[in-house]
Motif scaffolding. Structure first.
Motif, PDB file in Angstrom:
ATOM      1  N   ASN A 156       0.774  10.109   8.038  1.00 36.82           N
ATOM      2  CA  ASN A 156      -0.558  10.206   7.452  1.00 36.82           C
ATOM      3  C   ASN A 156      -0.886  11.646   7.044  1.00 36.82           C
ATOM      4  OD1 ASN A 156      -3.103   9.534   6.615  1.00 36.82           O
ATOM      5  ND2 ASN A 156      -3.961   9.342   8.682  1.00 36.82           N
ATOM      6  N   THR A 429      13.459   6.491   9.788  1.00 38.19           N
ATOM      7  CA  THR A 429      12.238   7.194  10.168  1.00 38.19           C
ATOM      8  C   THR A 429      11.865   8.286   9.173  1.00 38.19           C
ATOM      9  OG1 THR A 429      12.907   6.773  12.459  1.00 38.19           O
ATOM     10  CG2 THR A 429      11.094   8.301  12.126  1.00 38.19           C
ATOM     11  N   GLU A 519      -9.330  -4.479   4.924  1.00 37.66           N
ATOM     12  CA  GLU A 519      -8.422  -3.596   5.667  1.00 37.66           C
ATOM     13  C   GLU A 519      -7.951  -4.251   6.959  1.00 37.66           C
ATOM     14  OE1 GLU A 519     -11.379  -2.675   4.488  1.00 37.66           O
ATOM     15  OE2 GLU A 519     -10.802  -1.302   2.859  1.00 37.66           O
ATOM     16  N   ASN A 523      -4.142  -5.577   8.088  1.00 36.06           N
ATOM     17  CA  ASN A 523      -3.416  -5.285   9.324  1.00 36.06           C
ATOM     18  C   ASN A 523      -2.931  -6.574   9.985  1.00 36.06           C
ATOM     19  OD1 ASN A 523      -2.375  -3.637  11.450  1.00 36.06           O
ATOM     20  ND2 ASN A 523      -4.148  -4.192  12.710  1.00 36.06           N
TER      21      ASN A 523
ATOM     22  N   ARG B 317      -0.715   7.927  20.818  1.00 34.24           N
ATOM     23  CA  ARG B 317      -0.488   8.399  19.457  1.00 34.24           C
ATOM     24  C   ARG B 317      -1.544   7.802  18.538  1.00 34.24           C
ATOM     25  NH1 ARG B 317       2.403  12.328  16.611  1.00 34.24           N
ATOM     26  NH2 ARG B 317       3.058  11.571  14.577  1.00 34.24           N
ATOM     27  N   ARG B 318      -2.276   8.661  17.863  1.00 29.18           N
ATOM     28  CA  ARG B 318      -3.251   8.171  16.897  1.00 29.18           C
ATOM     29  C   ARG B 318      -2.809   8.606  15.506  1.00 29.18           C
ATOM     30  NH1 ARG B 318      -8.268   6.311  18.420  1.00 29.18           N
ATOM     31  NH2 ARG B 318      -8.527   6.114  20.683  1.00 29.18           N
ATOM     32  N   GLN B 319      -2.712   7.663  14.627  1.00 31.34           N
ATOM     33  CA  GLN B 319      -2.319   8.013  13.263  1.00 31.34           C
ATOM     34  C   GLN B 319      -2.748   6.939  12.283  1.00 31.34           C
ATOM     35  OE1 GLN B 319       0.518  10.599  10.886  1.00 31.34           O
ATOM     36  NE2 GLN B 319       1.535   9.791  12.602  1.00 31.34           N
ATOM     37  N   GLY B 320      -3.406   7.356  11.243  1.00 33.38           N
ATOM     38  CA  GLY B 320      -3.850   6.436  10.209  1.00 33.38           C
ATOM     39  C   GLY B 320      -5.078   5.652  10.642  1.00 33.38           C
ATOM     40  N   ARG B 321      -5.679   5.007   9.672  1.00 37.11           N
ATOM     41  CA  ARG B 321      -6.890   4.240   9.948  1.00 37.11           C
ATOM     42  C   ARG B 321      -6.666   2.803   9.518  1.00 37.11           C
ATOM     43  NH1 ARG B 321     -10.811   8.637  10.080  1.00 37.11           N
ATOM     44  NH2 ARG B 321      -9.511  10.427   9.622  1.00 37.11           N
ATOM     45  N   ILE B 322      -7.212   1.892  10.265  1.00 34.23           N
ATOM     46  CA  ILE B 322      -7.199   0.500   9.812  1.00 34.23           C
ATOM     47  C   ILE B 322      -8.424   0.281   8.942  1.00 34.23           C
ATOM     48  CG2 ILE B 322      -7.379  -1.907  10.544  1.00 34.23           C
ATOM     49  CD1 ILE B 322      -5.607  -1.175  12.955  1.00 34.23           C
ATOM     50  N   GLU B 323      -9.566   0.747   9.403  1.00 38.68           N
ATOM     51  CA  GLU B 323     -10.778   0.696   8.577  1.00 38.68           C
ATOM     52  C   GLU B 323     -11.076   2.129   8.127  1.00 38.68           C
ATOM     53  OE1 GLU B 323     -12.973  -2.291   8.472  1.00 38.68           O
ATOM     54  OE2 GLU B 323     -12.712  -3.215  10.439  1.00 38.68           O
ATOM     55  N   PRO B 324     -11.310   2.335   6.835  1.00 42.67           N
ATOM     56  CA  PRO B 324     -11.365   3.702   6.298  1.00 42.67           C
ATOM     57  C   PRO B 324     -12.442   4.585   6.922  1.00 42.67           C
ATOM     58  CG  PRO B 324     -11.999   2.056   4.632  1.00 42.67           C
ATOM     59  CD  PRO B 324     -11.463   1.307   5.796  1.00 42.67           C
ATOM     60  N   LEU B 326     -13.580   4.471  10.079  1.00 43.19           N
ATOM     61  CA  LEU B 326     -13.458   4.666  11.527  1.00 43.19           C
ATOM     62  C   LEU B 326     -12.385   5.706  11.799  1.00 43.19           C
ATOM     63  CD1 LEU B 326     -13.768   0.949  12.711  1.00 43.19           C
ATOM     64  CD2 LEU B 326     -15.503   2.759  12.774  1.00 43.19           C
ATOM     65  N   GLU B 328      -8.967   7.677  13.325  1.00 47.67           N
ATOM     66  CA  GLU B 328      -7.569   7.256  13.372  1.00 47.67           C
ATOM     67  C   GLU B 328      -7.349   6.378  14.608  1.00 47.67           C
ATOM     68  OE1 GLU B 328      -5.432  11.188  12.885  1.00 47.67           O
ATOM     69  OE2 GLU B 328      -4.387   9.920  11.446  1.00 47.67           O
ATOM     70  N   ASP B 333      -2.343  -0.409  17.905  1.00 49.33           N
ATOM     71  CA  ASP B 333      -3.216  -1.404  17.284  1.00 49.33           C
ATOM     72  C   ASP B 333      -2.696  -1.931  15.955  1.00 49.33           C
ATOM     73  OD1 ASP B 333      -5.157  -1.835  19.215  1.00 49.33           O
ATOM     74  OD2 ASP B 333      -6.195   0.029  18.696  1.00 49.33           O
ATOM     75  N   TYR B 334      -1.627  -1.360  15.469  1.00 53.34           N
ATOM     76  CA  TYR B 334      -1.024  -1.916  14.254  1.00 53.34           C
ATOM     77  C   TYR B 334      -0.246  -3.176  14.601  1.00 53.34           C
ATOM     78  CZ  TYR B 334      -2.169   2.337  11.700  1.00 53.34           C
ATOM     79  OH  TYR B 334      -2.835   3.356  11.102  1.00 53.34           O
ATOM     80  N   GLN B 335      -0.410  -4.194  13.771  1.00 54.56           N
ATOM     81  CA  GLN B 335       0.302  -5.438  14.046  1.00 54.56           C
ATOM     82  C   GLN B 335       1.818  -5.233  14.042  1.00 54.56           C
ATOM     83  OE1 GLN B 335       0.698  -8.585  11.096  1.00 54.56           O
ATOM     84  NE2 GLN B 335      -0.163 -10.065  12.531  1.00 54.56           N
ATOM     85  N   GLY B 407       8.491   6.709  16.179  1.00 59.64           N
ATOM     86  CA  GLY B 407       8.551   7.545  14.985  1.00 59.64           C
ATOM     87  C   GLY B 407       9.550   8.672  15.137  1.00 59.64           C
TER      88      GLY B 407
END
Lengths: 669, 669
Positions: A156, A429, A519, A523, B317-324, B326, B328, B333-335, B407
């Motif tokens: 990201n 990766t 969104e 997911n 690890r926090r990376q990226g957003r599911i809802e724009p 909110l 990261e 939480d990614y499927q 990753g």
């Protein structure tokens, strides 16, 4: 006499080479473009192998990281001293081949310099910067790298934490690492070798953020190589593979650089802080696409090397008997071994030929871009994202199958395959994590599906989505017409790719209908999305493999057709459930597909060694005791092991502890 | 407050631990047998961690092989000096746990001594030899290993080339390595550490060969550790993993040993050369079975460690957003991440519980053997062969998925997972190559199928072959009855296992009918045979997992049932094509199975961290910066990297080459 046969070779290998039904030299010429190109490869290979400056004794795998880096640095200096005598330095292919032969799939100090630093500089430096730095960089008077990824953010990029604040007063940028997780992490050659870097940082002007931009930063003194003031830089430690390279970290403590050291070809910060955005939002799009397109070829190359090693070794390894009264057989005669190995040979060819097709597509796209036509780019972007993902994983797992096909010796570094695996699997990766890449391709599939609903024309790689599909497969109906048979198989790939795209789209729609935001619904549909994207890539590989085979010279077309047939049947059987799911095929057709795999294995058996010979990898490049051209493995394995660092002395210093322990234990009685 | 929560922990991990719907402590107690056993594990762990004698600073992965071996030898001495104060030395479980904590998944000088040398000596030494050597060996006054595999022969023991010729005159055996490929190759600790070995060699008496037998041979002087006369011994060089162990080679040049140094508990060579064969032909059968049974547990343990690391890291690890709009998200939480990770947690539980069941079966079988009942042995032999093969491959590839779920940082040795992978994947090759193991199980399946045809009773693990099968599955018909639902899934495993066994048998019969010899027909059917054997193992794992869950305490049964449900649905979907093939399931049922996976992922999500906490691996054992209990990863990663061997100095000596190169390039202008 086949080219790869020499006197003194292991007779089993000679027997295999003589029994082949085609000329491996013709196939090499087809694979590399011409007979002359094959000759040139060999010439470079010979030059490197015979030059003591590039000696790999002791083998790199015997020495620790510091020594490896030293050896490669020494070779780099010597290579650069005479590189213009050896090759046309401006020819990318020749340079890459030369580097590979000299450094043998290991890191070297100027790897990132050529792979990333120079291309980014060439692509994004404004004229003033180019004037000052480009010739120095081309001439390797400085060593650069590209520092984008941070400890806390890889995929990201929008959230990178490194900050470049513009100081109007002094016309300088202040680069700063505000948190530990903002530390730049992973860039190759950053740790110990590079003295300059292009650093990606969030541009801040007057308290406003303009997103990530690139800055040209000196990391180390050109004289004594000590880090510059405010720079903390070092190696990130040992990794699963690629330990000859100094992947590094970098923290910046309010480092000041002149305003002109921002890369400003497309964007601009004026002395007064006025920001001019780029004309096109995806300026650097093309570069990413190129790297990923090229990854298809590199992943396939790793696999072709592993397949060479495992196939040659399987031809000389004799163990066990099929019939109790006959001698021990070559292990390549076991059905399980053929089933494990030959599909990987086919996969290597499929991905190599597909890779060359996608690189051609890239060139066509760039030509279009130069004429101001950008319409091919989204298609190529989606395609390379999916291909990168599918080829990295499938080639890496195939490499691992080749390794295991070598039994215990495959686990030794002497086999050369562990090294290939750790390089190949890393491809899942780097340059975009595979799951994320697949989602990018899936978004494109969704958009394209919408187009079909609206009756709009489809781009090249997704044309299948608009095809009228037969409801039942005609797999197995063309037993006497190979061309029709192959087309039927390709249609079944298209059927699956279309169906999975529709399934994913429906899943997304259903979740949205149930009230989820787009969104969140996305997911909840990503696993299905990624499945669709994978088959989209597999379809492209299959189609492009078939196209290349159809256009191959008559002398190699039969053997390539056997490989293609194996590849398609093997892939189809692997996707059987999708074919059975909605009755596209029935159980009988699947049984037929399975039987055809066995038929193809039998056809390929006499040509297996010649097929891997045709990859034309030098012994030096293979770096494998098991995969030697001459097949004289056992004596070489013994000599290799004798040179192990633990055998310099008969008795290790560690024996002191052991001796004392045994004595203490004796005394206990 | 959950046991694994401490102040100062990463708040994301604390949040996860508090949100779990069950008590991880209860699950640990179930997994390890009792609360007391868990406490004892922790006690041993604490003792080792706090003892400076066992310090792992610098980390083993930073130092070269010679230093690693030295460090582990030093620890061995110190450990042996106080081992009786720490544990009950005769308790195998405690000893194994202690060794693991002290040496942390790396080799150590007395690994093979305990794993092979002692058990073989105990099992096969005649009384006179036992009297002389057993207490010395138990007391570790000598260090032994077991030298069976040769460079040219691993799997096919009958063809080992090392010869032991009986010399009647002198009442001695003459051990000799007649060819290069006869060199003993691979035995652990053989290279540099062991001073004795049990050597397998072909027994020759008066020109007649009696097949492979075991001999007790001194390799090195007990005083100065120099190789004895006629002995060439050394390290076989670096490997893909396990580089802290000195796998070795051994060549014997007409080495003479007294007649009494043959292991003669079951066989005998009299002074005059009279040979007495063993009473039972498969004397050493039980030992192999035990090693393979135990491998199920070790493979599952590697996976449980990798799953712990990847799950904890995915929570912080926090990376990226599911809802724009909110923040990261935690990547867990990614499927795609859940789909990648949670089935591996389930697999780890499945294989751990299945491993403990198969070890119980082993004990029961041994009790039977002691009563003279050998009827359980063939069943257990087939079962452990298939399980060894399926668990090694599926756990190793699952470990690799866990690694990639981390990753880029997963690729660093700091993650600890590369090391787990290289250990786990080796299990596909050692103790019987997987393809060969599967064939052994398949032979047993064929015999058992013949029994059903003759109406004879079937052994425990193959009872399903005699079951009356429903022609249509009832998968998906018991949506509101979990017990029935699980039974329906297990029945579909049985259906597949039966069908594939029949398919393989038919293939064999058909080839024989077409005129092939039985052996050649077998080779032509092995791919199908191995497919059947794999599902036979997968069925056993599924059934035993279900049995263990059914007998688990009420407090953990719900969460274990969720895991079981995920495991069974995931496995079934993976085998979809077999269910669709003959119409056992239809497409609609398969869609239902797929949907159930997503339901189960959602159920497991809040318990994921607690589920891996329950494996109760200490930080020292995990040896992972990413998988730390406290979740404070980024700072620890930086500290770890700073200690890298390449960071001892800011400027490496290799800079000399780089400096000269840059200067030469500047001078060229």
């Amino acid at each position: 006499m086949p080219h790869h046969v020499k006197s003194g070779d292991n007779p089993d290998l000679t027997k295999e080479r003589k029994a082949a039904t085609f000329n491996a030299e013709d196939l090499s010429a087809f694979l590399y473009g011409s007979k002359e190109k094959v000759e040139r490869r060999r010439e470079i290979s010979r030059i490197v192998a015979s030059d003591p400056d590039f000696s790999n004794t002791p083998p790199l795998e015997f020495i620790d990281r510091e020594k490896r880096i030293d050896v490669q640095a020494k070779k780099t200096r010597r290579l650069l001293g005479k590189i213009h005598e050896l090759i046309d330095f401006t020819n990318d292919d020749e340079r890459e081949l030369l580097f590979t032969e000299v450094f043998v799939s290991d890191g070297f100090p100027i790897f990132l310099h050529f792979a990333m630093f120079l291309p980014v500089l060439q692509g994004q430096a404004h004229e003033e910067m180019a004037d000052e730095w480009l010739s120095k960089a081309m001439n390797i008077e400085i060593i650069g790298t590209y520092a984008q990824t941070e400890m806390g953010h890889g995929t990201n990029l929008k959230e990178l934490e490194t900050i470049a604040t513009y100081d109007k007063q002094n016309e300088e940028f202040v680069l700063h690492t505000p948190t530990r997780s903002a530390t730049k992490w992973w860039p190759g050659n950053l740790g110990k070798m590079a003295n300059y870097a292009i650093v990606t940082a969030q541009l801040h002007i007057d308290g406003k953020s303009y997103g990530p931009h690139n800055f040209f930063v000196q990391l180390r003194s050109e004289n004594d190589h000590r880090p510059m003031a405010g720079i903390t830089v070092g190696d990130i430690g040992p990794k699963m593979g690629a330990n000859g390279i100094d992947n590094g970290f970098l923290a910046l403590d309010r480092v000041r650089i002149p305003r002109t050291r921002m890369l400003m070809k497309y964007v601009k910060v004026a002395p007064d802080g006025t920001y001019t955005p780029p004309l096109h939002s995806k300026v650097n799009y093309g570069g990413m696409v190129h790297v990923r397109a090229h990854m298809v070829t590199s992943m396939a190359t790793y696999l072709s090397m592993a397949a060479t090693i495992a196939t040659r070794y399987s031809a000389i390894r004799r163990q066990g008997r099929i019939e109790p009264n006959l001698p021990e057989v070559q292990v390549i005669d076991y059905q399980t071994q053929q089933y494990r190995l030959f599909p990987q040979i086919a996969r290597a060819y499929a991905c190599l030929l597909s890779g060359s097709e996608v690189e051609d597509l890239y060139k066509k796209t760039v030509q279009g871009l130069n004429r101001g036509e950008a319409d091919l780019l989204p298609d190529l972007h989606a395609l390379t994202s999916a291909l990168k993902s599918v080829c990295s994983f499938s080639c890496a797992t195939a490499v691992e199958q080749c390794r295991m096909a070598c039994g215990g010796h495959g686990y030794s570094m002497a086999s050369g395959i562990p090294n290939l695996y750790t390089f190949a699997i890393a491809g899942c990766t780097y340059e975009g994590e595979n799951m994320v890449m697949l989602q990018q391709a899936a978004r494109y599939l969704m958009k394209s599906l919408d187009k079909t609903a609206r009756g709009e024309p489809l781009s090249y790689s997704v044309e299948f989505l608009g095809k009228k599909m037969e409801t039942r497969s005609n797999v197995g109906l063309h037993k006497n017409n190979q061309k029709e048979e192959i087309e039927a198989l390709l249609c079944s790939f298209e059927h699956i790719a279309t169906r999975l795209t529709v399934v994913a789209s429906q899943k997304l729609q259903n979740r949205m209908k149930m009230g989820e935001s787009k969104e969140r619904a996305w997911n909840g549909a990503t696993v299905e999305m990624n499945k669709a994207a994978r088959v989209y890539a597999r379809l492209f590989i299959a189609r492009s493999f078939a196209r290349r085979v159809a256009s191959s010279p008559a002398s190699v077309r039969p053997v390539l057709t056997d490989l293609l047939s194996l590849y398609l049947h093997y892939e189809c059987v692997d996707m059987t459930h999708h074919l059975l799911h909605d009755g596209y095929c029935n159980g009988e057709q699947i049984e037929y597909l399975k039987q055809r795999i066995y038929d193809d294995l039998a056809k390929i058996r006499p040509n297996a060694v010649a097929l891997v010979d045709a990859f034309d990898h030098s012994d030096r490049l293979l770096n494998s005791v098991l995969g030697r051209r001459d097949g004289n493995v056992y004596e070489a394995l013994f000599q290799w092991a004798k040179a192990s660092e633990l055998n310099y002395t008969d008795v290790l210093p560690a024996f002191d502890h052991i001796k004392q322990m045994m004595e203490e234990n004796r005394a206990k009685i």
